[in-house]
Design a protein around this motif. Structure first.
Motif, PDB file in Angstrom:
ATOM      1  N   LYS A  45       0.831  -1.190   0.000  1.00  0.00           N
ATOM      2  CA  LYS A  45       0.000   0.000   0.000  1.00  0.00           C
ATOM      3  C   LYS A  45       0.878   1.257   0.000  1.00  0.00           C
ATOM      4  O   LYS A  45       1.960   1.259   0.588  1.00  0.00           O
ATOM      5  CB  LYS A  45      -0.913   0.019   1.230  1.00  0.00           C
ATOM      6  N   PRO A  46       0.418   2.338  -0.621  1.00  0.00           N
ATOM      7  CA  PRO A  46       1.200   3.586  -0.617  1.00  0.00           C
ATOM      8  C   PRO A  46       1.353   4.145   0.792  1.00  0.00           C
ATOM      9  O   PRO A  46       0.435   4.085   1.604  1.00  0.00           O
ATOM     10  CB  PRO A  46       0.346   4.530  -1.485  1.00  0.00           C
ATOM     11  N   ARG A  47       2.557   4.672   1.063  1.00  0.00           N
ATOM     12  CA  ARG A  47       2.780   5.355   2.332  1.00  0.00           C
ATOM     13  C   ARG A  47       2.371   6.807   2.187  1.00  0.00           C
ATOM     14  O   ARG A  47       2.159   7.298   1.072  1.00  0.00           O
ATOM     15  CB  ARG A  47       4.263   5.268   2.721  1.00  0.00           C
ATOM     16  N   SER A  48       2.263   7.488   3.288  1.00  0.00           N
ATOM     17  CA  SER A  48       1.875   8.901   3.274  1.00  0.00           C
ATOM     18  C   SER A  48       2.826   9.714   2.403  1.00  0.00           C
ATOM     19  O   SER A  48       4.047   9.639   2.565  1.00  0.00           O
ATOM     20  CB  SER A  48       1.901   9.448   4.711  1.00  0.00           C
ATOM     21  N   GLY A  49       2.271  10.455   1.448  1.00  0.00           N
ATOM     22  CA  GLY A  49       3.084  11.311   0.582  1.00  0.00           C
ATOM     23  C   GLY A  49       3.552  10.653  -0.698  1.00  0.00           C
ATOM     24  O   GLY A  49       4.039  11.335  -1.604  1.00  0.00           O
ATOM     25  N   GLU A  50       3.420   9.328  -0.808  1.00  0.00           N
ATOM     26  CA  GLU A  50       3.862   8.647  -2.022  1.00  0.00           C
ATOM     27  C   GLU A  50       2.855   8.840  -3.149  1.00  0.00           C
ATOM     28  O   GLU A  50       1.644   8.831  -2.919  1.00  0.00           O
ATOM     29  CB  GLU A  50       4.068   7.158  -1.753  1.00  0.00           C
ATOM     30  N   VAL A  51       3.376   8.988  -4.363  1.00  0.00           N
ATOM     31  CA  VAL A  51       2.527   9.230  -5.536  1.00  0.00           C
ATOM     32  C   VAL A  51       2.651   8.060  -6.504  1.00  0.00           C
ATOM     33  O   VAL A  51       3.767   7.653  -6.868  1.00  0.00           O
ATOM     34  CB  VAL A  51       2.936  10.540  -6.248  1.00  0.00           C
ATOM     35  N   ASN A  52       1.524   7.514  -6.903  1.00  0.00           N
ATOM     36  CA  ASN A  52       1.511   6.402  -7.850  1.00  0.00           C
ATOM     37  C   ASN A  52       2.117   6.829  -9.184  1.00  0.00           C
ATOM     38  O   ASN A  52       1.742   7.850  -9.755  1.00  0.00           O
ATOM     39  CB  ASN A  52       0.069   5.915  -8.067  1.00  0.00           C
ATOM     40  N   GLY A  53       3.087   6.032  -9.677  1.00  0.00           N
ATOM     41  CA  GLY A  53       3.737   6.339 -10.941  1.00  0.00           C
ATOM     42  C   GLY A  53       5.013   7.140 -10.779  1.00  0.00           C
ATOM     43  O   GLY A  53       5.808   7.243 -11.714  1.00  0.00           O
ATOM     44  N   ILE A  54       5.220   7.714  -9.599  1.00  0.00           N
ATOM     45  CA  ILE A  54       6.441   8.494  -9.339  1.00  0.00           C
ATOM     46  C   ILE A  54       7.332   7.764  -8.326  1.00  0.00           C
ATOM     47  O   ILE A  54       8.504   7.504  -8.587  1.00  0.00           O
ATOM     48  CB  ILE A  54       6.112   9.910  -8.845  1.00  0.00           C
ATOM     49  N   ASP A  55       6.772   7.445  -7.173  1.00  0.00           N
ATOM     50  CA  ASP A  55       7.528   6.701  -6.166  1.00  0.00           C
ATOM     51  C   ASP A  55       7.520   5.206  -6.495  1.00  0.00           C
ATOM     52  O   ASP A  55       8.555   4.548  -6.471  1.00  0.00           O
ATOM     53  CB  ASP A  55       6.928   6.939  -4.778  1.00  0.00           C
ATOM     54  N   TYR A  56       6.357   4.703  -6.771  1.00  0.00           N
ATOM     55  CA  TYR A  56       6.149   3.310  -7.191  1.00  0.00           C
ATOM     56  C   TYR A  56       4.916   3.269  -8.073  1.00  0.00           C
ATOM     57  O   TYR A  56       4.120   4.207  -8.098  1.00  0.00           O
ATOM     58  CB  TYR A  56       5.897   2.386  -5.981  1.00  0.00           C
ATOM     59  N   LYS A  57       4.763   2.138  -8.779  1.00  0.00           N
ATOM     60  CA  LYS A  57       3.504   1.853  -9.466  1.00  0.00           C
ATOM     61  C   LYS A  57       2.814   0.797  -8.610  1.00  0.00           C
ATOM     62  O   LYS A  57       3.290  -0.338  -8.512  1.00  0.00           O
ATOM     63  CB  LYS A  57       3.773   1.346 -10.884  1.00  0.00           C
ATOM     64  N   PHE A  58       1.727   1.183  -7.970  1.00  0.00           N
ATOM     65  CA  PHE A  58       1.041   0.298  -7.033  1.00  0.00           C
ATOM     66  C   PHE A  58       0.035  -0.586  -7.783  1.00  0.00           C
ATOM     67  O   PHE A  58      -0.850  -0.074  -8.477  1.00  0.00           O
ATOM     68  CB  PHE A  58       0.344   1.125  -5.951  1.00  0.00           C
ATOM     69  N   VAL A  59       0.212  -1.901  -7.639  1.00  0.00           N
ATOM     70  CA  VAL A  59      -0.637  -2.848  -8.357  1.00  0.00           C
ATOM     71  C   VAL A  59      -1.155  -3.913  -7.387  1.00  0.00           C
ATOM     72  O   VAL A  59      -0.639  -4.073  -6.280  1.00  0.00           O
ATOM     73  CB  VAL A  59       0.126  -3.537  -9.516  1.00  0.00           C
TER      74      VAL A  59
END
Length: 200
Positions: A45-59
């Motif tokens: 799951k994304p952590r606070s402040g993380e942006v999908n596609g920039i920090d990680y691609k969350f799938v």
């Protein structure tokens, strides 16, 4: 007149959690010419402040496992009950364009990439000044003792793989650490096998 043209390379940065790998890679993106940060896929799951596609691609886990079956990953690994991986397609495209690609991955992913790329790759392991300092950094980030102890246990196992890398740098001071890594990369790209000759 002849002109030397530098090939694109893969720059792999690894370290135990808390040693500064993510901070270092973010700084290097702004300091190394023609570099692109590889964005990994992850099932966590994304952590606070993380942006999908920039920090990680969350799938989803299902999506990730389908990609594994289709052999779409350059590397992938399970870390702390979550999966992480790098897709092959974009990496190959960027390398052909002469891009330098920076990876923020663990030793498992680094080992997989090194099997597929031998000459066009440089691997660097970031070490903490000491285990005591590493524990202090982790405790500052997370108050749960169980969490910190789990990370410390894994860190000790990860550090055992430092000798598999081309270089090892101690992150006792961020500025000095970045300077050493930049020098390592600069010297590597000037080697004859990393350059081609063209006329202009």
């Amino acid at each position: 007149m002849l002109k030397l043209k530098t090939k694109g390379i893969l720059i792999v940065i690894s370290s135990p959690s808390g040693a500064g790998k993510t901070t270092i890679t973010k700084h290097l993106v702004n300091k190394i010419p023609n570099v692109k940060l590889s964005v990994s896929l992850t099932t966590r799951k994304p952590r606070s402040g993380e942006v999908n596609g920039i920090d990680y691609k969350f799938v989803s886990l299902k999506d990730f496992k389908e990609k594994v079956k289709k052999k779409l990953f350059l590397e992938h690994a399970k870390v702390f009950d979550n999966y992480y991986g790098t897709l092959k397609s974009q990496i190959i495209i960027d390398l052909k364009k002469g891009k330098n690609i920076l990876f923020d991955i663990d030793w498992q992913g680094a080992r997989q990439i090194k099997k597929k790329f031998t000459k066009d790759l440089i691997s660097i392991f970031i070490l903490p000044p000491s285990l005591k300092e590493l524990k202090r950094r982790l405790s500052k980030r997370e108050k749960s003792k169980a969490f910190v102890n789990k990370r410390m246990s894994k860190a000790k196992r990860e550090i055992m793989h430092w000798s598999e890398y081309d270089y090892a740098v101690v992150n006792d001071n961020l500025k000095n650490c970045l300077s050493k890594i930049q020098n390592i990369i600069s010297n590597h790209v000037l080697k004859p096998h990393m350059q081609t000759i063209s006329k202009y």
